[in-house]
Design a protein around this motif. Structure first.
Motif, PDB file in Angstrom:
ATOM      1  N   ASP A 186       0.862  -1.181   0.000  1.00  0.00           N
ATOM      2  CA  ASP A 186       0.000   0.000   0.000  1.00  0.00           C
ATOM      3  C   ASP A 186       0.899   1.232   0.000  1.00  0.00           C
ATOM      4  O   ASP A 186       1.758   1.387   0.875  1.00  0.00           O
ATOM      5  CB  ASP A 186      -0.907   0.006   1.229  1.00  0.00           C
ATOM      6  N   ASP A 187       0.726   2.111  -0.973  1.00  0.00           N
ATOM      7  CA  ASP A 187       1.641   3.246  -1.135  1.00  0.00           C
ATOM      8  C   ASP A 187       1.718   4.130   0.101  1.00  0.00           C
ATOM      9  O   ASP A 187       2.807   4.493   0.555  1.00  0.00           O
ATOM     10  CB  ASP A 187       1.225   4.081  -2.348  1.00  0.00           C
ATOM     11  N   ALA A 188       0.561   4.496   0.646  1.00  0.00           N
ATOM     12  CA  ALA A 188       0.559   5.381   1.811  1.00  0.00           C
ATOM     13  C   ALA A 188       1.148   4.688   3.033  1.00  0.00           C
ATOM     14  O   ALA A 188       1.902   5.298   3.798  1.00  0.00           O
ATOM     15  CB  ALA A 188      -0.855   5.865   2.106  1.00  0.00           C
ATOM     16  N   SER A 189       0.821   3.414   3.215  1.00  0.00           N
ATOM     17  CA  SER A 189       1.355   2.663   4.357  1.00  0.00           C
ATOM     18  C   SER A 189       2.879   2.574   4.271  1.00  0.00           C
ATOM     19  O   SER A 189       3.579   2.744   5.274  1.00  0.00           O
ATOM     20  CB  SER A 189       0.754   1.254   4.389  1.00  0.00           C
ATOM     21  N   ARG A 190       3.375   2.289   3.074  1.00  0.00           N
ATOM     22  CA  ARG A 190       4.823   2.170   2.899  1.00  0.00           C
ATOM     23  C   ARG A 190       5.519   3.505   3.166  1.00  0.00           C
ATOM     24  O   ARG A 190       6.541   3.554   3.855  1.00  0.00           O
ATOM     25  CB  ARG A 190       5.150   1.679   1.489  1.00  0.00           C
ATOM     26  N   LYS A 191       4.959   4.608   2.650  1.00  0.00           N
ATOM     27  CA  LYS A 191       5.599   5.904   2.861  1.00  0.00           C
ATOM     28  C   LYS A 191       5.578   6.285   4.335  1.00  0.00           C
ATOM     29  O   LYS A 191       6.564   6.815   4.865  1.00  0.00           O
ATOM     30  CB  LYS A 191       4.917   6.981   2.027  1.00  0.00           C
ATOM     31  N   TRP A 192       4.448   6.039   5.016  1.00  0.00           N
ATOM     32  CA  TRP A 192       4.374   6.348   6.446  1.00  0.00           C
ATOM     33  C   TRP A 192       5.386   5.519   7.223  1.00  0.00           C
ATOM     34  O   TRP A 192       6.027   6.021   8.150  1.00  0.00           O
ATOM     35  CB  TRP A 192       2.966   6.098   6.959  1.00  0.00           C
ATOM     36  N   HIS A 193       5.533   4.276   6.843  1.00  0.00           N
ATOM     37  CA  HIS A 193       6.493   3.395   7.507  1.00  0.00           C
ATOM     38  C   HIS A 193       7.921   3.886   7.308  1.00  0.00           C
ATOM     39  O   HIS A 193       8.729   3.864   8.241  1.00  0.00           O
ATOM     40  CB  HIS A 193       6.345   1.977   6.950  1.00  0.00           C
ATOM     41  N   GLU A 194       8.217   4.350   6.115  1.00  0.00           N
ATOM     42  CA  GLU A 194       9.591   4.730   5.794  1.00  0.00           C
ATOM     43  C   GLU A 194       9.923   6.172   6.157  1.00  0.00           C
ATOM     44  O   GLU A 194      11.054   6.465   6.552  1.00  0.00           O
ATOM     45  CB  GLU A 194       9.839   4.512   4.290  1.00  0.00           C
ATOM     46  N   GLN A 195       8.965   7.081   6.035  1.00  0.00           N
ATOM     47  CA  GLN A 195       9.261   8.500   6.226  1.00  0.00           C
ATOM     48  C   GLN A 195       8.515   9.143   7.383  1.00  0.00           C
ATOM     49  O   GLN A 195       8.836  10.263   7.780  1.00  0.00           O
ATOM     50  CB  GLN A 195       8.935   9.273   4.936  1.00  0.00           C
ATOM     51  N   LYS A 196       7.499   8.487   7.908  1.00  0.00           N
ATOM     52  CA  LYS A 196       6.642   9.066   8.950  1.00  0.00           C
ATOM     53  C   LYS A 196       6.087  10.419   8.508  1.00  0.00           C
ATOM     54  O   LYS A 196       5.965  11.353   9.302  1.00  0.00           O
ATOM     55  CB  LYS A 196       7.410   9.189  10.273  1.00  0.00           C
ATOM     56  N   LEU A 197       5.735  10.511   7.230  1.00  0.00           N
ATOM     57  CA  LEU A 197       5.140  11.706   6.666  1.00  0.00           C
ATOM     58  C   LEU A 197       4.224  11.311   5.523  1.00  0.00           C
ATOM     59  O   LEU A 197       4.600  10.505   4.663  1.00  0.00           O
ATOM     60  CB  LEU A 197       6.221  12.654   6.134  1.00  0.00           C
ATOM     61  N   LEU A 198       3.016  11.852   5.519  1.00  0.00           N
ATOM     62  CA  LEU A 198       2.111  11.721   4.389  1.00  0.00           C
ATOM     63  C   LEU A 198       1.747  13.128   3.949  1.00  0.00           C
ATOM     64  O   LEU A 198       1.120  13.878   4.696  1.00  0.00           O
ATOM     65  CB  LEU A 198       0.860  10.923   4.763  1.00  0.00           C
ATOM     66  N   ASP A 199       2.168  13.494   2.743  1.00  0.00           N
ATOM     67  CA  ASP A 199       1.969  14.843   2.242  1.00  0.00           C
ATOM     68  C   ASP A 199       0.538  15.019   1.738  1.00  0.00           C
ATOM     69  O   ASP A 199      -0.276  14.089   1.779  1.00  0.00           O
ATOM     70  CB  ASP A 199       2.982  15.129   1.140  1.00  0.00           C
TER      71      ASP A 199
END
Length: 368
Positions: A62-75
């Motif tokens: 899941d794109d958002a889940s992966r980004k949150w996991h890796e960056q702790k930021l959702l733009d």
């Protein structure tokens, strides 16, 4: 130790001091540099994913889940959809209205509120209050209730925590118990689903003005890590903290380093610093600076979540009124000319019982 530091010859003295300094979490140029905390979280995640590869697949697919996991930021343009999940030390969080009827009903309720609101700003504030109330409101005891809820879920063998597991349920007398991470993610999820306005979920720290050594402050005070949101209304970024002040929006005119305003009787103002950046009022939308080369962990700390509780050991939420982590038992107010006296009993995190008295201008007093 990162390779470029490990290459040092191991001598003590200035090289050793430099190594420790580079690995500590701190504020540099108004930006939060996490030091080695990221490495702690990465190691914990890798252990869990090695044991439960299906959970890793859920996050990485899941794109958002992966980004949150890796960056702790959702733009603003990172949309949270059904199936979003996040790994924390105490829970594997899932937001999925297809499998969570109470979440589906909650979104439907917010849709009615949105449609009845006179403008986007009113809708954003009303939904923030709804999310806050659903996840326990602004009150002492939320962290304690959250820990008890997670323990109860685990005792029933639940390996996933759906967001509705943490929301208010009047039928069983549960007031809700969501930490800042749950509130920030649920708020963005609702605004994304209803297309109220662009919304970002942000992770970082909230600290008293002037504090730059995050590692030391976290050890001495037991809190610091935090999550909040930034919404874009009429082209302007506005910060909203659904954990501490869900009824307030801060605009860019208030300063890029946004503040959780204090009160004269209790606490100083606190500043927001996101990972690799400032509060997000102006800087959000740009690519965060890469601070990963020194990602190793702070000596003596276990894994920390973004739960307003530092190392996760706190039993209560930070009380804005009294400027401390406490569980407030009673508040007595005695009117005096222009002043108000507040006496309250607290049980601090170590279990010690005490009593404090504060006097302040009544119009500046924030009550629970």
């Amino acid at each position: 130790i990162p390779p470029h530091l490990a290459a040092m010859d191991g001598r003590r003295g200035s090289n050793f001091a430099l190594r420790r300094d580079q690995l500590e979490s701190k504020i540099v140029d108004d930006k939060y540099v996490p030091g080695k905390m990221n490495l702690i979280r990465d190691k914990a995640a890798n252990r869990l994913f090695a044991q439960r590869p299906t959970l890793r697949d859920m996050v990485m697919n899941d794109d958002a889940s992966r980004k949150w996991h890796e960056q702790k930021l959702l733009d603003f343009d990172d949309r949270i959809d059904d199936g979003f999940c996040a790994r924390y030390s105490k829970e594997f969080l899932v937001l999925d209205a297809r499998k969570d009827l109470r979440l589906h009903e909650f979104v439907d309720k917010q849709r009615v509120i949105f449609q009845a609101s006179p403008d986007v700003q009113s809708a954003a504030l009303k939904i923030a209050m709804e999310v806050s109330e659903a996840l326990g409101g602004v009150r002492p005891g939320v962290a304690r209730d959250f820990n008890e809820c997670i323990e109860e879920l685990q005792s029933r063998g639940k390996t996933m925590t759906y967001i509705s597991d943490l929301t208010r349920d009047d039928e069983v007398g549960f007031r809700g118990a969501g930490m800042c991470r749950h509130r920030s993610l649920l708020y963005k999820y609702v605004l994304d689903q209803l297309e109220v306005c662009p919304c970002a979920a942000v992770s970082g720290v909230v600290l008293p003005e002037g504090v730059t050594n995050v590692a030391q402050f976290r050890k001495e005070n037991g809190y610091g890590d935090h999550c909040w949101n930034v919404v874009r209304i009429k082209g302007q970024n506005r910060l909203i903290d659904v954990m501490n002040s869900p009824g307030e929006l801060q605009a860019a005119s208030d300063g890029e380093t946004a503040k959780l305003k204090g009160s004269e009787c209790a606490m100083p103002a606190h500043e927001y610093h996101r990972l690799g950046g400032r509060a997000g009022l102006i800087s959000l939308g740009n690519v965060p600076e890469d601070n990963s080369e020194d990602n190793s962990s702070e000596e003596g700390l276990s894994e920390a979540d973004f739960d307003c509780g530092g190392d996760g050991g706190g039993q209560d939420v930070y009380c804005r009124t009294f400027g401390t982590w406490c569980s407030v038992d009673k508040v007595y107010q005695a009117e005096k000319p222009g002043l108000i006296t507040v006496e309250f009993e607290i049980w601090d995190l170590g279990g010690a019982k005490g009593r404090k008295t504060l006097r302040a201008d009544s119009k500046n007093l924030r009550t629970l």
